[in-house]
Design a protein around this motif. Structure first.
Motif, mmCIF file in Angstrom:
data_model
loop_
_atom_site.group_PDB
_atom_site.id
_atom_site.type_symbol
_atom_site.label_atom_id
_atom_site.label_comp_id
_atom_site.label_asym_id
_atom_site.label_seq_id
_atom_site.Cartn_x
_atom_site.Cartn_y
_atom_site.Cartn_z
ATOM 1 N N GLU A 70 0.829 -1.212 0.000
ATOM 2 C CA GLU A 70 0.000 0.000 0.000
ATOM 3 C C GLU A 70 0.862 1.259 0.000
ATOM 4 O O GLU A 70 0.555 2.225 -0.696
ATOM 5 C CB GLU A 70 -0.942 -0.002 1.205
ATOM 6 C CG GLU A 70 -1.969 1.106 1.155
ATOM 7 C CD GLU A 70 -3.182 0.820 2.030
ATOM 8 O OE1 GLU A 70 -4.172 1.558 1.902
ATOM 9 O OE2 GLU A 70 -3.130 -0.124 2.841
ATOM 10 N N GLU A 71 1.952 1.246 0.753
ATOM 11 C CA GLU A 71 2.834 2.413 0.798
ATOM 12 C C GLU A 71 3.544 2.604 -0.544
ATOM 13 O O GLU A 71 3.670 3.733 -1.033
ATOM 14 C CB GLU A 71 3.860 2.234 1.919
ATOM 15 C CG GLU A 71 4.889 3.362 2.025
ATOM 16 C CD GLU A 71 4.274 4.722 2.354
ATOM 17 O OE1 GLU A 71 4.997 5.730 2.243
ATOM 18 O OE2 GLU A 71 3.092 4.788 2.708
ATOM 19 N N ARG A 72 3.998 1.498 -1.132
ATOM 20 C CA ARG A 72 4.665 1.591 -2.428
ATOM 21 C C ARG A 72 3.702 2.133 -3.485
ATOM 22 O O ARG A 72 4.062 2.957 -4.319
ATOM 23 C CB ARG A 72 5.181 0.209 -2.858
ATOM 24 C CG ARG A 72 6.211 0.254 -3.978
ATOM 25 C CD ARG A 72 6.697 -1.137 -4.337
ATOM 26 N NE ARG A 72 7.129 -1.893 -3.170
ATOM 27 C CZ ARG A 72 7.524 -3.167 -3.226
ATOM 28 N NH1 ARG A 72 7.520 -3.815 -4.379
ATOM 29 N NH2 ARG A 72 7.915 -3.789 -2.141
ATOM 30 N N ALA A 73 2.465 1.669 -3.439
ATOM 31 C CA ALA A 73 1.451 2.142 -4.381
ATOM 32 C C ALA A 73 1.187 3.632 -4.176
ATOM 33 O O ALA A 73 1.085 4.400 -5.140
ATOM 34 C CB ALA A 73 0.168 1.341 -4.206
ATOM 35 N N ARG A 74 1.080 4.041 -2.923
ATOM 36 C CA ARG A 74 0.797 5.453 -2.611
ATOM 37 C C ARG A 74 1.885 6.365 -3.154
ATOM 38 O O ARG A 74 1.602 7.428 -3.723
ATOM 39 C CB ARG A 74 0.670 5.641 -1.101
ATOM 40 C CG ARG A 74 0.224 7.038 -0.682
ATOM 41 C CD ARG A 74 0.324 7.229 0.822
ATOM 42 N NE ARG A 74 1.695 7.234 1.285
ATOM 43 C CZ ARG A 74 2.526 8.286 1.180
ATOM 44 N NH1 ARG A 74 2.100 9.423 0.629
ATOM 45 N NH2 ARG A 74 3.765 8.215 1.619
ATOM 46 N N LEU A 75 3.136 5.963 -2.996
ATOM 47 C CA LEU A 75 4.260 6.772 -3.452
ATOM 48 C C LEU A 75 4.286 6.910 -4.971
ATOM 49 O O LEU A 75 4.874 7.850 -5.505
ATOM 50 C CB LEU A 75 5.582 6.176 -2.949
ATOM 51 C CG LEU A 75 5.807 6.260 -1.437
ATOM 52 C CD1 LEU A 75 7.072 5.508 -1.043
ATOM 53 C CD2 LEU A 75 5.879 7.713 -0.974
ATOM 54 N N GLN A 76 3.665 5.956 -5.672
ATOM 55 C CA GLN A 76 3.598 6.016 -7.125
ATOM 56 C C GLN A 76 2.328 6.716 -7.617
ATOM 57 O O GLN A 76 2.096 6.818 -8.814
ATOM 58 C CB GLN A 76 3.643 4.587 -7.693
ATOM 59 C CG GLN A 76 4.968 3.871 -7.463
ATOM 60 C CD GLN A 76 6.110 4.477 -8.242
ATOM 61 O OE1 GLN A 76 5.902 5.044 -9.302
ATOM 62 N NE2 GLN A 76 7.316 4.383 -7.718
ATOM 63 N N GLY A 77 1.505 7.184 -6.686
ATOM 64 C CA GLY A 77 0.297 7.894 -7.080
ATOM 65 C C GLY A 77 -0.943 7.045 -7.165
ATOM 66 O O GLY A 77 -2.005 7.505 -7.589
#
Length: 324
Positions: A283-290
């Motif tokens: 979820e954090e990785r996805a968030r950082l990619q928008g």
């Protein structure tokens, strides 16, 4: 035969019928198996990133190799056709996006049927479209864009005919009763370069393609095409807040599989992929990619996918969009 015997026999038959499906799910994937996750785009994009993240989680959970293969080309048709014509044994998975929903109308004579030869597995995440102009543009906000577009012929670019930026522009025109001039490019990067250089007036861009330029001060974000503001650009209002509630567009990504794949295998994939999306690191990785994590299983995804196909087919017909 007495009624209770008939009932008992029916129950026993139903139980036996469920055993093969249960066994199939338990046996999949076989130890040492190699599964393919086909991404019909070039490496490095958002769809590719999400597929590699989920593939890693599947590998860890099932103790098998899940290899991401990039099969770009043909407006994402080449990779999709490969999976559509693959063995229905769960060995090949396909990453899809909004592009594939649009392709149903753009490529009515494709070598495979998107709706008949493939079936949904899981919807994973979505990335909202961002409306951007050069920082030196006289268009200061989204309401200003709405007004100017009605009095002046504006030029807008995209990464190609029928791509999400093009479709978002077409939806804007439909809602605003305007007619912007569309300039297709071979990819998002060159369109961004011309926007920054002033050759274009506005782009309805994929979030990650313009985000760095907004942060760097080269572009001004007028609105985000989502239901709520994005944490990476909290000061940018939604299109709904700015007078156009119908301009809601997310370039989502999900997974599909060969249509004849047994339900038990599809269910196993769906459960494991949704589980992966609940992981804090994913979820954090996805968030950082928008991305916004979505988490819809096969049944919910099927309903969503049909609505997207219907929605964009109407816009494509209305705007007379073609693939070339």
């Amino acid at each position: 035969m007495k009624r209770r015997d008939i009932v008992g026999a029916s129950a026993a038959g139903a139980l036996l019928a469920s055993v093969p499906a249960w066994s199939q799910a338990q046996a999949f994937p076989k130890p040492g198996a190699t599964l393919k996750y086909i991404v019909p785009f070039a490496p490095g994009g958002l769809t590719d990133m999400m597929a590699r993240t989920v593939a890693q989680k599947l590998s860890e959970a099932w103790k098998v190799s899940v290899i991401v293969e990039n099969k770009a080309g043909g407006n994402a048709q080449i990779g999709a056709e490969q999976v559509a014509k693959s063995a229905p044994d769960g060995s090949s998975l396909l990453a899809i996006t909004l592009t594939h929903a649009a392709n149903v109308a753009l490529f009515p004579n494709a070598a495979y049927s998107f709706t008949k030869d493939l079936r949904p597995v899981a919807l994973l995440a979505g990335s909202p479209m961002l409306v951007v102009v050069p920082t030196g543009s006289p268009i200061k906000d989204f309401r200003d864009l709405i007004a100017v577009a009605k009095t002046k012929q504006l030029n807008t670019g995209s990464s190609g005919n029928g791509t999400p930026p093009h479709l978002t522009m077409a939806l804007f025109n439909d809602l605003n009763k305007t007619q912007m001039t569309h300039v297709p490019y071979k990819g998002g990067a060159p369109s961004m370069t011309d926007l920054i250089g002033g050759q274009l007036d506005v782009i309805f861009s994929n979030f990650p393609e313009s985000m760095a330029h907004v942060k760097g001060g080269k572009l001004r974000a007028l609105a985000i095409c989502s239901l709520s503001r994005h944490p990476m650009v909290p000061d940018v209002p939604t299109a709904m807040e700015s007078g156009m509630p119908g301009l809601f567009v997310e370039n989502w990504t999900g997974a599909m599989i060969q249509a004849k794949t047994p339900d038990a295998i599809v269910d196993r994939y769906s459960r494991e992929m949704i589980k992966a999306m609940f992981s804090a690191d994913v979820e954090e990785r996805a968030r950082l990619q928008g991305f916004r994590v979505t988490r819809k299983g096969a049944d919910e995804f099927a309903v969503f996918l049909k609505s997207e196909i219907d929605r964009w087919s109407r816009i494509i017909r209305m705007a007379k969009i073609t693939a070339t």
